[in-house]
Design a protein around this motif. Structure first.
Motif, mmCIF file in Angstrom:
data_model
loop_
_atom_site.group_PDB
_atom_site.id
_atom_site.type_symbol
_atom_site.label_atom_id
_atom_site.label_comp_id
_atom_site.label_asym_id
_atom_site.label_seq_id
_atom_site.Cartn_x
_atom_site.Cartn_y
_atom_site.Cartn_z
ATOM 1 N N GLY A 1 15.983 31.875 20.743
ATOM 2 C CA GLY A 1 15.013 32.306 19.748
ATOM 3 C C GLY A 1 14.243 33.516 20.235
ATOM 4 O O GLY A 1 14.789 34.408 20.878
ATOM 5 N N GLN B 1 18.356 33.112 16.915
ATOM 6 C CA GLN B 1 17.570 32.113 16.203
ATOM 7 C C GLN B 1 16.096 32.502 16.069
ATOM 8 O O GLN B 1 15.258 31.696 15.678
ATOM 9 C CB GLN B 1 17.671 30.765 16.929
ATOM 10 C CG GLN B 1 19.090 30.257 17.121
ATOM 11 C CD GLN B 1 19.866 30.198 15.822
ATOM 12 O OE1 GLN B 1 19.379 29.636 14.834
ATOM 13 N NE2 GLN B 1 21.057 30.779 15.807
ATOM 14 N N TRP C 1 16.836 28.978 10.091
ATOM 15 C CA TRP C 1 18.177 29.529 9.933
ATOM 16 C C TRP C 1 19.217 28.482 9.529
ATOM 17 O O TRP C 1 20.358 28.835 9.196
ATOM 18 C CB TRP C 1 18.600 30.233 11.216
ATOM 19 C CG TRP C 1 17.858 31.514 11.428
ATOM 20 C CD1 TRP C 1 16.945 31.796 12.404
ATOM 21 C CD2 TRP C 1 17.939 32.681 10.610
ATOM 22 N NE1 TRP C 1 16.457 33.070 12.251
ATOM 23 C CE2 TRP C 1 17.052 33.635 11.159
ATOM 24 C CE3 TRP C 1 18.678 33.014 9.462
ATOM 25 C CZ2 TRP C 1 16.880 34.909 10.603
ATOM 26 C CZ3 TRP C 1 18.508 34.282 8.911
ATOM 27 C CH2 TRP C 1 17.623 35.210 9.480
ATOM 28 N N LYS C 2 18.829 27.225 9.516
ATOM 29 C CA LYS C 2 19.736 26.196 9.013
ATOM 30 C C LYS C 2 19.720 26.141 7.492
ATOM 31 O O LYS C 2 20.638 25.595 6.872
ATOM 32 C CB LYS C 2 19.346 24.825 9.576
ATOM 33 C CG LYS C 2 19.533 24.700 11.087
ATOM 34 C CD LYS C 2 19.144 23.307 11.560
ATOM 35 C CE LYS C 2 19.340 23.174 13.065
ATOM 36 N NZ LYS C 2 18.944 21.813 13.564
#
Length: 299
Positions: free
Chosen positions: A266, A234, A190-191
């Motif tokens: 997450g 996440q 997700w970055k």
């Protein structure tokens, strides 16, 4: 500090006739090892029972070959809820064959998910036999893959009065696989990717497997019971925001479905060191069956 504020904001906004082999007790609850039949095989588990439970739950497994979830069950029992947790078929002391691998057609095809849903239903029937008060509300609580299994079980068993799903998908099995193959286990996914990227691949990627998809929305659309979903933003196993969109559609139709989204977590929302997801799930059950009007913010 900002992440903790966002997490709290989300919380406030969104808000088993059978012989036993072992019997023990503590000041809080008793533990009784039991066996029950399902689809021609014997499953082994444990019932944890407080003195006067106000509700009862069956723990439904995720996709891995796991034994009974005793630590998790004890946490629930300490809150006044009776629990049946059992070794997954083909695992531990349970008979049958575990269908694997954890990711692939045979693990999440319709045949296996339906078989596991029947196991969960037999567990619920067994749990009720051990409850002194037969009117005690029984629910299903599960993780990940249970997002497909629990709606099937609940639609077949009128004993089931509520459901709690930790990181449970509301999309089809094929859509989930497309997303999982896209993220490829990358914890930094997700970055480097946007929500739009994830949605595009989840909806349109070619399938690596060809099998009939299981769609939980079919059963969620007809179920009259309340449900709580707990997600981590996440997550790289399921596309959380797409799943939330489906829940919002059901909520707009008047379904008693609620969810909580934790921005920093997450896929492992049930067993994370952050106990808030678990605490919220317990408070939700108490709200439903002890007439507690509001969630209490965990300390």
């Amino acid at each position: 500090m900002k992440g903790k504020y966002l997490q709290k904001s989300f919380i406030w906004l969104l808000l088993i006739s059978l012989p036993f082999t072992v019997f023990s007790q503590s000041a809080e609850f008793t533990i009784q090892d039991i066996k029950f039949e399902s689809q021609g095989i014997t499953l082994a588990g444990s019932i944890l029972k407080p003195k006067n439970p106000f509700a009862a739950v069956v723990i439904v497994h995720g996709s891995d070959p796991v034994k009974r979830e005793m630590d998790f069950a004890k946490r629930i029992a300490r809150e006044g809820i009776a629990v049946l947790t059992y070794d997954k078929r083909g695992v531990g002391e349970s008979g049958g064959v575990y269908v694997g691998p954890s990711v692939g057609t045979n693990n999440i095809d319709t045949t296996n998910l339906n078989l596991l849903s029947r196991d969960a239903n037999e567990a619920a029937i067994t749990l009720q036999k051990y409850l002194k008060d037969k009117k005690t509300p029984i629910g299903l609580v599960g993780f990940s893959q249970a997002g497909w299994i629990i709606p099937i079980s609940a639609s077949r068993n009128k004993q089931i009065q509520f459901m709690i799903l930790f990181s449970g998908p509301t999309i089809t099995t094929l859509e989930q696989l497309r997303f999982q193959f896209y993220t490829n286990g990358n914890n930094n996914f997700w970055k480097n990717h946007t929500e739009a990227d994830a949605r595009e691949h989840t909806k349109n990627d070619p399938d690596k497997y060809q099998f009939i998809a299981t769609d939980p929305k079919v059963n969620l659309d007809i179920l009259p019971i309340p449900g709580l979903w707990i997600f981590g933003e996440q997550d790289i196993q399921i596309p959380v925001k797409l799943c939330i969109d489906q829940l919002n559609t059901f909520k707009a139709k008047g379904k008693a479905y609620e969810y909580v989204l934790f921005p920093a977590l997450g896929h492992n929302t049930a067993f994370d060191s952050n106990t808030t997801p678990f605490d919220i799930s317990i408070q939700w059950v108490k709200q439903k069956f002890l007439n507690i009007k509001k969630f209490k913010e965990p300390k």
